[in-house]
Design an enzyme around this catalytic site. Structure first.
Site, PDB file in Angstrom:
ATOM      1  N   GLU A 191       0.690  -1.272  -0.237  1.00 43.02           N
ATOM      2  CA  GLU A 191       0.064   0.016  -0.097  1.00 43.02           C
ATOM      3  C   GLU A 191       0.840   1.349  -0.026  1.00 43.02           C
ATOM      4  OE1 GLU A 191      -3.184   0.953   0.298  1.00 43.02           O
ATOM      5  OE2 GLU A 191      -4.532  -0.768   0.079  1.00 43.02           O
TER       6      GLU A 191
ATOM      7  N   ASN B  37     -10.849   4.261   2.157  1.00 42.79           N
ATOM      8  CA  ASN B  37      -9.518   3.843   1.350  1.00 42.79           C
ATOM      9  C   ASN B  37      -8.998   5.152   0.534  1.00 42.79           C
ATOM     10  OD1 ASN B  37      -8.004   1.822   0.698  1.00 42.79           O
ATOM     11  ND2 ASN B  37      -9.790   0.413   0.689  1.00 42.79           N
TER      12      ASN B  37
ATOM     13  N   ASP C  43     -10.097   0.914  -4.379  1.00 44.26           N
ATOM     14  CA  ASP C  43      -9.230   0.784  -3.462  1.00 44.26           C
ATOM     15  C   ASP C  43      -8.437   2.157  -3.391  1.00 44.26           C
ATOM     16  OD1 ASP C  43      -7.191   0.498  -1.463  1.00 44.26           O
ATOM     17  OD2 ASP C  43      -7.071  -1.645  -1.897  1.00 44.26           O
TER      18      ASP C  43
HETATM   19  C1  BGC Z   1      -7.266  -2.642   2.757  1.00 45.51           C
HETATM   20  C2  BGC Z   1      -7.771  -4.192   2.649  1.00 45.51           C
HETATM   21  C3  BGC Z   1      -9.207  -4.417   1.846  1.00 45.51           C
HETATM   22  C4  BGC Z   1      -8.936  -3.715   0.342  1.00 45.51           C
HETATM   23  C5  BGC Z   1     -10.128  -3.547  -0.167  1.00 45.51           C
HETATM   24  C6  BGC Z   1      -7.404  -2.105   1.556  1.00 45.51           C
HETATM   25  O1  BGC Z   1      -6.998  -0.796   1.466  1.00 45.51           O
HETATM   26  O2  BGC Z   1      -6.128  -2.463   3.460  1.00 45.51           O
HETATM   27  O3  BGC Z   1      -7.870  -4.560   4.049  1.00 45.51           O
HETATM   28  O4  BGC Z   1      -9.388  -5.712   1.887  1.00 45.51           O
HETATM   29  O5  BGC Z   1      -8.324  -2.323   0.775  1.00 45.51           O
HETATM   30  O6  BGC Z   1     -11.129  -2.965   0.398  1.00 45.51           O
HETATM   31 CA    CA Z   2      -5.920   1.110   0.310  1.00 45.70          CA
END
Ligand code: BGC
Ligand code: CA
Length: 303
Positions: free
Chosen positions: A26, A156, A206
């Site tokens: 990430e 997110n 995301d």
């Molecule tokens: C999170 C994950 C999640 C994914 C999709 C990511 O940013 O850290 O835990 O499953 O997003 O929702």
């Molecule tokens: Ca993310």
């Protein structure tokens, strides 16, 4: 605007940069001062620095709990957003000090994506506890924490428009990208609305970033792609990836013309998930330039 993943494919192909089986890679951030990219593997609590000059990927810091996101500070230090609402300061010597010990509403869960704003504050979102909503908080430069939204599904990726008056947030659980007016003098957000709704079996929005032109680039978890939208939410095209869980991106390079893209699912590498799942990728997108990320300026009492 509602869209699915059925958009025209761009011709560019992602380059594979670092082979790492991240559970959830990430938060890639270009640091123009060092010409490197920092990124984290959330469940492992690892913070890495990738150096495009020699291709090395170094473990910068290892936390004993998860690191949901991080920001690069103006002074060269780093802020870590962790489990249970904990926020910590990491100095260049690798020493940490606590800014926020814990947040009751996040206890048992964790921070997810975060972003520094033009004034050096940080907007930091959370995952929901087993039941209930996710939250968005704002960490002001004096270290005070403020609840901004308490009705998100799973907070997110975030981005700011080039005008610094627009804020975007992707909500994985609600399957949307929200747009809101943003006041950089106060850090206040107002007039939230759904800009994009992603309708596709299993694929969820995301991480995201906004390019210099104001277009949105969205990483799609379980969608094996980046989606490209105009600022008004109209879908334009997509970039395909060889892994299912594309988690986050940011532009970097001296001219901000190269996108660094993290992926996830490295703990379950397979044909279906992608044999390179969890790795760091990069891609140059024709006629697309990003803009620098802001540095946070959170005051700490650390020596
Ligand atoms: C999170 C994950 C999640 C994914 C999709 C990511 O940013 O850290 O835990 O499953 O997003 O929702
Ligand atoms: Ca993310």
């Amino acid at each position: 605007m509602t869209t699915n993943l059925d958009l025209p494919r761009r011709s560019e192909r992602p380059q594979f940069l670092v082979d790492h089986p991240s559970g959830t890679g990430e938060g890639p951030l270009w640091d123009e001062r060092t010409g490197t990219v920092t990124w984290n593997d959330i469940p492992a609590g690892h913070l890495f620095r990738y150096d495009p000059a020699d291709g090395s990927n170094t473990l910068l810091y290892e936390h004993d709990a998860m690191i949901g996101g991080h920001t690069l500070q103006e002074d060269g230090s780093i802020i870590l957003f962790c489990s249970d609402g904990r926020i910590a300061h990491l100095d260049p010597k690798g020493e940490t000090s606590v800014i926020v010990e814990q947040i009751d509403a996040v206890n048992g869960s964790r921070f997810n994506d975060v972003i520094a704003d033009p004034a050096g504050r940080v907007l930091c979102g959370t995952m929901p506890l087993e039941h209930g909503p996710a939250h968005l908080y704002r960490l002001d430069t004096d270290g005070s924490l403020h609840l901004v939204w308490d009705d998100l599904g799973l907070s997110n990726g975030m981005g700011f428009g080039p005008d610094e008056k627009t804020f975007y947030l992707s909500d994985s659980d609600h399957g949307v990208i929200y747009r809101a007016d943003y006041d950089k003098t106060t850090g206040e957000l107002a007039n939230r609305e759904v800009l994009i709704r992603l309708e596709d079996d299993g694929a969820v929005p995301d991480g995201m970033t906004v390019d210099a032109h104001g277009d949105l680039w969205l990483a799609v978890w379980d969608g094996a792609c980046l989606l490209h939208f105009a600022a008004d939410g109209s879908p334009i095209d997509k970039v395909e990836f060889p892994v299912q869980k594309v988690s986050s991106l940011n532009f970097g390079g001296p001219d901000y013309d190269f996108a660094y893209v993290t992926t996830a699912g490295g703990n379950e590498r397979s044909e279906a998930e992608g044999v390179l799942a969890g790795s760091l990728f990069g891609i140059a997108l024709e006629n697309v330039t990003g803009k620098p990320d802001y540095h946070s300026r959170i005051e700490t009492t650390a020596p």
